[in-house]
Write a protein that holds these residues in place. Sequence first.
Motif, PDB file in Angstrom:
ATOM      1  N   THR A 246    -101.736  40.701  -1.139  1.00 58.34           N
ATOM      2  CA  THR A 246    -103.179  40.749  -0.895  1.00 58.34           C
ATOM      3  C   THR A 246    -103.559  39.717   0.151  1.00 58.34           C
ATOM      4  O   THR A 246    -103.214  38.535   0.031  1.00 58.34           O
TER       5      THR A 246
ATOM      6  N   ARG B 217    -106.024  37.339   1.791  1.00 54.42           N
ATOM      7  CA  ARG B 217    -107.188  36.659   1.224  1.00 54.42           C
ATOM      8  C   ARG B 217    -107.943  35.887   2.304  1.00 54.42           C
ATOM      9  O   ARG B 217    -107.369  35.072   3.023  1.00 54.42           O
TER      10      ARG B 217
ATOM     11  N   SER C 255    -108.909  47.135   5.408  1.00 55.10           N
ATOM     12  CA  SER C 255    -108.523  47.005   4.010  1.00 55.10           C
ATOM     13  C   SER C 255    -108.252  48.363   3.360  1.00 55.10           C
ATOM     14  O   SER C 255    -108.749  49.409   3.796  1.00 55.10           O
TER      15      SER C 255
ATOM     16  N   ASP D  82    -104.274  45.597   0.899  1.00 55.57           N
ATOM     17  CA  ASP D  82    -105.206  44.979  -0.047  1.00 55.57           C
ATOM     18  C   ASP D  82    -105.787  43.711   0.562  1.00 55.57           C
ATOM     19  O   ASP D  82    -105.072  42.908   1.163  1.00 55.57           O
ATOM     20  N   MET D  83    -107.089  43.524   0.396  1.00 59.15           N
ATOM     21  CA  MET D  83    -107.779  42.376   0.986  1.00 59.15           C
ATOM     22  C   MET D  83    -108.827  41.891  -0.002  1.00 59.15           C
ATOM     23  O   MET D  83    -109.476  42.679  -0.693  1.00 59.15           O
ATOM     24  N   GLU D  84    -108.992  40.569  -0.067  1.00 56.80           N
ATOM     25  CA  GLU D  84    -109.976  39.970  -0.960  1.00 56.80           C
ATOM     26  C   GLU D  84    -110.760  38.921  -0.191  1.00 56.80           C
ATOM     27  O   GLU D  84    -110.185  38.108   0.543  1.00 56.80           O
TER      28      GLU D  84
ATOM     29  N   PHE E 246    -113.505  35.734  -0.332  1.00 53.93           N
ATOM     30  CA  PHE E 246    -114.091  34.669  -1.141  1.00 53.93           C
ATOM     31  C   PHE E 246    -115.294  34.102  -0.385  1.00 53.93           C
ATOM     32  O   PHE E 246    -115.123  33.442   0.649  1.00 53.93           O
TER      33      PHE E 246
ATOM     34  N   CYS F 291    -112.666  27.889  -5.400  1.00 54.86           N
ATOM     35  CA  CYS F 291    -112.002  28.768  -4.441  1.00 54.86           C
ATOM     36  C   CYS F 291    -110.535  28.354  -4.253  1.00 54.86           C
ATOM     37  O   CYS F 291    -110.226  27.165  -4.155  1.00 54.86           O
TER      38      CYS F 291
ATOM     39  N   LEU G 187    -105.337  30.212   1.242  1.00 51.78           N
ATOM     40  CA  LEU G 187    -105.824  31.486   1.754  1.00 51.78           C
ATOM     41  C   LEU G 187    -105.079  31.873   3.025  1.00 51.78           C
ATOM     42  O   LEU G 187    -104.381  31.056   3.634  1.00 51.78           O
ATOM     43  N   ASP G 188    -105.231  33.126   3.437  1.00 53.98           N
ATOM     44  CA  ASP G 188    -104.637  33.552   4.707  1.00 53.98           C
ATOM     45  C   ASP G 188    -105.510  33.139   5.880  1.00 53.98           C
ATOM     46  O   ASP G 188    -105.009  32.735   6.926  1.00 53.98           O
TER      47      ASP G 188
ATOM     48  N   THR H 238    -103.919  26.711   4.106  1.00 54.54           N
ATOM     49  CA  THR H 238    -104.384  27.959   4.717  1.00 54.54           C
ATOM     50  C   THR H 238    -103.797  28.062   6.123  1.00 54.54           C
ATOM     51  O   THR H 238    -103.922  27.129   6.918  1.00 54.54           O
TER      52      THR H 238
END
Length: 235
Positions: free
Chosen positions: A10, A12, A35, A58-60, A62, A90, A94-95, A122
Motif C-alpha cells: 500500500t 501511503r 489508485s 492500493d493507496m492510503e 493521511f 500519523c 510514509l512513502d 519517509t
Amino acid sequence: MASSTTPKKTFRVGVMLEAVQLSDIMGIDLLGNLSREYMDQVKGLSEEIDLFDAHAFDMEFFYMAPTLEPTLMTPGLRFYFKPNVTYDDCPRDLDIVITGGPLPTHQPPQAAKFMKEAWTKTRVWMTTCTGSMWLASTGLLDGRKVTTNRCGLPLARQIYPGIEWLDQRWVVGEKPYDGSGGGKGELWTAGGAGAGIHMIANYCLQNFDPKFVTALALDPLQFNPEESTGQFYAK
C-alpha cells in the motif's frame, strides 16, 4: 529516481493540509487517480483505461492536523474538510509527505515534532508554496537547495539564511532516508500552487509507468505538463 513499477505494498501519502490554500495540495488528485480505488470506479468507461487495470495499486492518504476537528482551508472550507489522523498518531514511515503552504507564522508544535520524526523514515518529501518555509522552521532544510512561492523568496532568505533559496518553479534534491525498501531519499520543493501541481505530475511520470499516468491522471484532468510551464521560470 525510482523505476516505473507498480508498488508492491500500500502506497501511503501524508498530507499536511491545515491552514493552507486548497490549491496547494490539489496535486494529490494526480496520485489518487493511480489508485486501485479510483480504477475500480472508472473501469469500463473506456478501453484505454481498462488496459491499465493491472497497474493500479492500493493507496492510503493521511490528512494531518493537531486534532481531528474540522480544519481551516481556503476558501472557507472549515466545515467540510476534516483530518483523518493527528500529527501524533500519523505513521512516520510514509512513502510521501506533502506539506502545503500556510502563513509563515503557522508552526504548531505537533507538526514540528511530526516533521522531525518522519524526516528520515519517509522516502519522498514534497512541499508546495510556503510549505518549504514551514519545513524550514524545523532546521531540517539547513544547507539545502530549495524553493518557495516566488513572492516569498525575499522573506524566506531573510528568515532562513542558512538555506539556499532558488528562484525556480520546483527544485529536486536528496534528503536522508533510513527507512525500509531501499532507495535514496528525495526532497521536492515547489513554488506556488500551479508549480506544485506540475511538480507532482513530473514525479508521477518519473516514478510510475508514464502511459498509465497519462491515461488515468493527466488525460482525465486535461492536464499536460509538457505543454505547460516547465521547471524553470521564463526569463
